[in-house]
Design a protein around this motif. Sequence first.
Motif, PDB file in Angstrom:
ATOM      1  N   ALA A   1      20.049  10.297  -0.206  1.00  0.00           N
ATOM      2  CA  ALA A   1      19.197   9.586   0.755  1.00  0.00           C
ATOM      3  C   ALA A   1      17.739   9.936   0.526  1.00  0.00           C
ATOM      4  O   ALA A   1      16.852   9.077   0.638  1.00  0.00           O
ATOM      5  CB  ALA A   1      19.588   9.957   2.171  1.00  0.00           C
ATOM      6  N   ASN A   2      17.499  11.201   0.229  1.00  0.00           N
ATOM      7  CA  ASN A   2      16.145  11.713   0.102  1.00  0.00           C
ATOM      8  C   ASN A   2      16.301  13.105  -0.505  1.00  0.00           C
ATOM      9  O   ASN A   2      17.121  13.897  -0.024  1.00  0.00           O
ATOM     10  CB  ASN A   2      15.526  11.778   1.513  1.00  0.00           C
ATOM     11  CG  ASN A   2      14.100  12.291   1.507  1.00  0.00           C
ATOM     12  OD1 ASN A   2      13.766  13.195   0.738  1.00  0.00           O
ATOM     13  ND2 ASN A   2      13.269  11.744   2.359  1.00  0.00           N
ATOM     14  N   LEU A   3      15.533  13.403  -1.552  1.00  0.00           N
ATOM     15  CA  LEU A   3      15.679  14.717  -2.205  1.00  0.00           C
ATOM     16  C   LEU A   3      15.398  15.849  -1.218  1.00  0.00           C
ATOM     17  O   LEU A   3      16.025  16.906  -1.285  1.00  0.00           O
ATOM     18  CB  LEU A   3      14.736  14.808  -3.412  1.00  0.00           C
ATOM     19  CG  LEU A   3      14.949  16.005  -4.334  1.00  0.00           C
ATOM     20  CD1 LEU A   3      16.352  16.024  -4.922  1.00  0.00           C
ATOM     21  CD2 LEU A   3      13.903  16.008  -5.454  1.00  0.00           C
TER      22      LEU A   3
ATOM     23  N   GLU B   1       0.857  -1.192   0.000  1.00  0.00           N
ATOM     24  CA  GLU B   1       0.000   0.000   0.000  1.00  0.00           C
ATOM     25  C   GLU B   1       0.882   1.227   0.000  1.00  0.00           C
ATOM     26  O   GLU B   1       1.394   1.666   1.029  1.00  0.00           O
ATOM     27  CB  GLU B   1      -0.894  -0.012   1.244  1.00  0.00           C
ATOM     28  CG  GLU B   1      -2.036  -0.994   1.139  1.00  0.00           C
ATOM     29  CD  GLU B   1      -2.817  -1.104   2.428  1.00  0.00           C
ATOM     30  OE1 GLU B   1      -2.898  -0.097   3.177  1.00  0.00           O
ATOM     31  OE2 GLU B   1      -3.311  -2.211   2.707  1.00  0.00           O
ATOM     32  N   THR B   2       1.097   1.745  -1.167  1.00  0.00           N
ATOM     33  CA  THR B   2       1.870   2.975  -1.321  1.00  0.00           C
ATOM     34  C   THR B   2       1.374   3.655  -2.583  1.00  0.00           C
ATOM     35  O   THR B   2       0.472   3.152  -3.250  1.00  0.00           O
ATOM     36  CB  THR B   2       3.384   2.685  -1.381  1.00  0.00           C
ATOM     37  OG1 THR B   2       4.098   3.905  -1.287  1.00  0.00           O
ATOM     38  CG2 THR B   2       3.786   1.966  -2.670  1.00  0.00           C
ATOM     39  N   SER B   3       1.934   4.814  -2.898  1.00  0.00           N
ATOM     40  CA  SER B   3       1.509   5.497  -4.124  1.00  0.00           C
ATOM     41  C   SER B   3       2.674   6.305  -4.673  1.00  0.00           C
ATOM     42  O   SER B   3       3.570   6.737  -3.927  1.00  0.00           O
ATOM     43  CB  SER B   3       0.329   6.418  -3.829  1.00  0.00           C
ATOM     44  OG  SER B   3       0.761   7.481  -3.008  1.00  0.00           O
TER      45      SER B   3
ATOM     46  N   GLY C   1       6.957  -3.283   5.225  1.00  0.00           N
ATOM     47  CA  GLY C   1       8.313  -2.741   5.013  1.00  0.00           C
ATOM     48  C   GLY C   1       8.374  -1.538   4.097  1.00  0.00           C
ATOM     49  O   GLY C   1       9.452  -1.134   3.663  1.00  0.00           O
ATOM     50  N   ARG C   2       7.207  -0.916   3.841  1.00  0.00           N
ATOM     51  CA  ARG C   2       7.166   0.110   2.781  1.00  0.00           C
ATOM     52  C   ARG C   2       8.018   1.342   3.069  1.00  0.00           C
ATOM     53  O   ARG C   2       8.516   1.983   2.145  1.00  0.00           O
ATOM     54  CB  ARG C   2       5.716   0.532   2.520  1.00  0.00           C
ATOM     55  CG  ARG C   2       5.050   1.214   3.710  1.00  0.00           C
ATOM     56  CD  ARG C   2       3.595   1.516   3.433  1.00  0.00           C
ATOM     57  NE  ARG C   2       2.959   2.073   4.625  1.00  0.00           N
ATOM     58  CZ  ARG C   2       1.732   2.510   4.692  1.00  0.00           C
ATOM     59  NH1 ARG C   2       0.957   2.441   3.620  1.00  0.00           N
ATOM     60  NH2 ARG C   2       1.249   3.007   5.807  1.00  0.00           N
ATOM     61  N   ASN C   3       8.165   1.719   4.351  1.00  0.00           N
ATOM     62  CA  ASN C   3       8.933   2.949   4.629  1.00  0.00           C
ATOM     63  C   ASN C   3      10.393   2.801   4.214  1.00  0.00           C
ATOM     64  O   ASN C   3      11.057   3.765   3.873  1.00  0.00           O
ATOM     65  CB  ASN C   3       8.826   3.357   6.112  1.00  0.00           C
ATOM     66  CG  ASN C   3       9.576   2.416   7.024  1.00  0.00           C
ATOM     67  OD1 ASN C   3       9.567   1.197   6.801  1.00  0.00           O
ATOM     68  ND2 ASN C   3      10.229   2.939   8.036  1.00  0.00           N
TER      69      ASN C   3
ATOM     70  N   GLN D   1      28.019   1.600   5.348  1.00  0.00           N
ATOM     71  CA  GLN D   1      26.704   1.859   4.774  1.00  0.00           C
ATOM     72  C   GLN D   1      26.699   3.098   3.864  1.00  0.00           C
ATOM     73  O   GLN D   1      27.521   3.216   2.992  1.00  0.00           O
ATOM     74  CB  GLN D   1      25.647   1.947   5.892  1.00  0.00           C
ATOM     75  CG  GLN D   1      25.540   0.695   6.697  1.00  0.00           C
ATOM     76  CD  GLN D   1      26.746   0.393   7.566  1.00  0.00           C
ATOM     77  OE1 GLN D   1      27.474  -0.549   7.261  1.00  0.00           O
ATOM     78  NE2 GLN D   1      26.976   1.167   8.604  1.00  0.00           N
ATOM     79  N   CYS D   2      25.797   4.044   4.124  1.00  0.00           N
ATOM     80  CA  CYS D   2      25.671   5.187   3.204  1.00  0.00           C
ATOM     81  C   CYS D   2      26.899   6.090   3.238  1.00  0.00           C
ATOM     82  O   CYS D   2      27.110   6.884   2.320  1.00  0.00           O
ATOM     83  CB  CYS D   2      24.415   5.984   3.523  1.00  0.00           C
ATOM     84  SG  CYS D   2      22.927   5.011   3.247  1.00  0.00           S
ATOM     85  N   SER D   3      27.704   5.998   4.285  1.00  0.00           N
ATOM     86  CA  SER D   3      28.961   6.751   4.330  1.00  0.00           C
ATOM     87  C   SER D   3      30.115   5.909   3.809  1.00  0.00           C
ATOM     88  O   SER D   3      31.270   6.342   3.855  1.00  0.00           O
ATOM     89  CB  SER D   3      29.281   7.195   5.766  1.00  0.00           C
ATOM     90  OG  SER D   3      28.322   8.112   6.206  1.00  0.00           O
TER      91      SER D   3
ATOM     92  N   GLU E   1       6.424  12.816  -3.162  1.00  0.00           N
ATOM     93  CA  GLU E   1       6.299  13.967  -2.248  1.00  0.00           C
ATOM     94  C   GLU E   1       7.289  13.860  -1.081  1.00  0.00           C
ATOM     95  O   GLU E   1       7.936  14.830  -0.696  1.00  0.00           O
ATOM     96  CB  GLU E   1       4.856  14.036  -1.717  1.00  0.00           C
ATOM     97  CG  GLU E   1       4.560  15.315  -0.959  1.00  0.00           C
ATOM     98  CD  GLU E   1       3.316  15.198  -0.094  1.00  0.00           C
ATOM     99  OE1 GLU E   1       3.351  15.702   1.038  1.00  0.00           O
ATOM    100  OE2 GLU E   1       2.336  14.569  -0.556  1.00  0.00           O
ATOM    101  N   ARG E   2       7.432  12.634  -0.500  1.00  0.00           N
ATOM    102  CA  ARG E   2       8.285  12.477   0.691  1.00  0.00           C
ATOM    103  C   ARG E   2       9.763  12.312   0.383  1.00  0.00           C
ATOM    104  O   ARG E   2      10.610  12.580   1.224  1.00  0.00           O
ATOM    105  CB  ARG E   2       7.856  11.258   1.512  1.00  0.00           C
ATOM    106  CG  ARG E   2       6.420  11.209   1.923  1.00  0.00           C
ATOM    107  CD  ARG E   2       6.122  12.223   2.997  1.00  0.00           C
ATOM    108  NE  ARG E   2       4.694  12.208   3.318  1.00  0.00           N
ATOM    109  CZ  ARG E   2       4.208  11.923   4.506  1.00  0.00           C
ATOM    110  NH1 ARG E   2       5.013  11.625   5.497  1.00  0.00           N
ATOM    111  NH2 ARG E   2       2.909  11.958   4.714  1.00  0.00           N
ATOM    112  N   THR E   3      10.061  11.766  -0.831  1.00  0.00           N
ATOM    113  CA  THR E   3      11.473  11.421  -1.093  1.00  0.00           C
ATOM    114  C   THR E   3      12.034  11.991  -2.398  1.00  0.00           C
ATOM    115  O   THR E   3      13.237  12.020  -2.581  1.00  0.00           O
ATOM    116  CB  THR E   3      11.659   9.885  -1.176  1.00  0.00           C
ATOM    117  OG1 THR E   3      11.037   9.407  -2.379  1.00  0.00           O
ATOM    118  CG2 THR E   3      11.049   9.176   0.008  1.00  0.00           C
TER     119      THR E   3
END
Length: 349
Positions: free
Chosen positions: A278-280, A28-30, A154-156, A113-115, A36-38
């Motif tokens: 990571a996220n815009l 369940e996502t869109s 696990g959608r987040n 990880q991301c670093s 909008e969030r990322t």
Amino acid sequence: MPNARIAGIGMYVPEQVVTNFDLEKYMETSDAWIQERTGIKERRYAKRTGETTTTMGVEAAKLAIKNAGITADEIDFIIFATLSPDYYFPGCGVLVQRAMKMKEIGALDVRNQCSGFVYALSVGDQYIRSGMYKNILVIGSDKHSFGLDFSTRGRNVSVIFGDGAGAVVLQPTEKEGQGILSTHLHCDGNSAEILAMYNPGTHANYWVDEKLADFDDAEIGQMFMSHAMVDKAQNFPFMDGPSVFKKAIVKIPEAVMEALDANKLATTDIDMLIPHQANLRISQFVQQQLGLPDSHVYNNIQRYGNTTAASIPIALYEAWAEGKIKENDIVCLASFGSGFTWGSALIRW
Ligand code: COA
């Protein structure tokens, strides 16, 4: 002491494009929520078989080595950053050495990880400065699609991550004030469980909140991985997204300012900032805080999602290939991720 310069750069992303609309089929996502969030519109997923973190890294490495004008035979050390290795052990570096038929050189895996890429670059920089090696291959590669929870539970996490690889070849430069000017690395282990994959591991509930990992003694006896862990979704990454967001928008600008201060430069000297993708929204916050124009910040998360250790070298490659990084430009790489770990590298191209 010579500085290290990036002599060649390469990237690789798998062919398969997965859009937000594709993910709507599993959870369940869109598309609207994710964008909008990322800021993410799509990401790439590696083939289930035949394409691994190492094979993607090898493809990026081939391009970096070609762009450096050398051959794989001339590489004298490998540093491989990833959180999704082909095997729990040994690391991916040795698999690269085998796949590329390199000499019996040293290979080191970095687990930040991301670093990971900024840490790996920093390690390579020290080896070049000390004169120990002349051609270091630094790779950042991650295959997330293999280990995400594609149910609504696990959608987040799962909508954010994508697969890919980036690589650079480091060489010494005798040109004064050229190449990697400085690197700055940090961590705060108090936040280790905020963005983590707890299993497989040897913690046996020791570090992890019981709500997150409540295994009885019998189960603990069968570490690393048990049916109970899988039943409790303990084989997937955990992320407290809002906590990550809040810390990232403070620590990334701090790392950039630390790099500038150390080199007696100002934000106006930055020609190109490559923030970890990571996220815009995080990138936009950082840009705003540093007062940088759009043309001085490179983002491609819209097309690839967060590729963790690969995100910075992929973005660096694309900015360079698009002619947005020129000789003598001041380029700042800045990362933040699980650990928490964060850091920066300041480069005169
Ligand atoms: N689709 C639709 N809804 C989702 C969703 C998804 N993919 N993921 C979470 N939600 C829901 C949540 O369940 C929650 O619903 P509720 O209000 O009914 O409980 C709601 O959206 C808000 O959740 P929250 O986690 O507070 O959202 P957010 O605005 O913080 O955005 C992130 C979530 C993950 C996008 C955001 O926190 C983020 O990007 N954090 C940084 C993550 C990051 O950069 N990680 C990598 C670091 S290297």
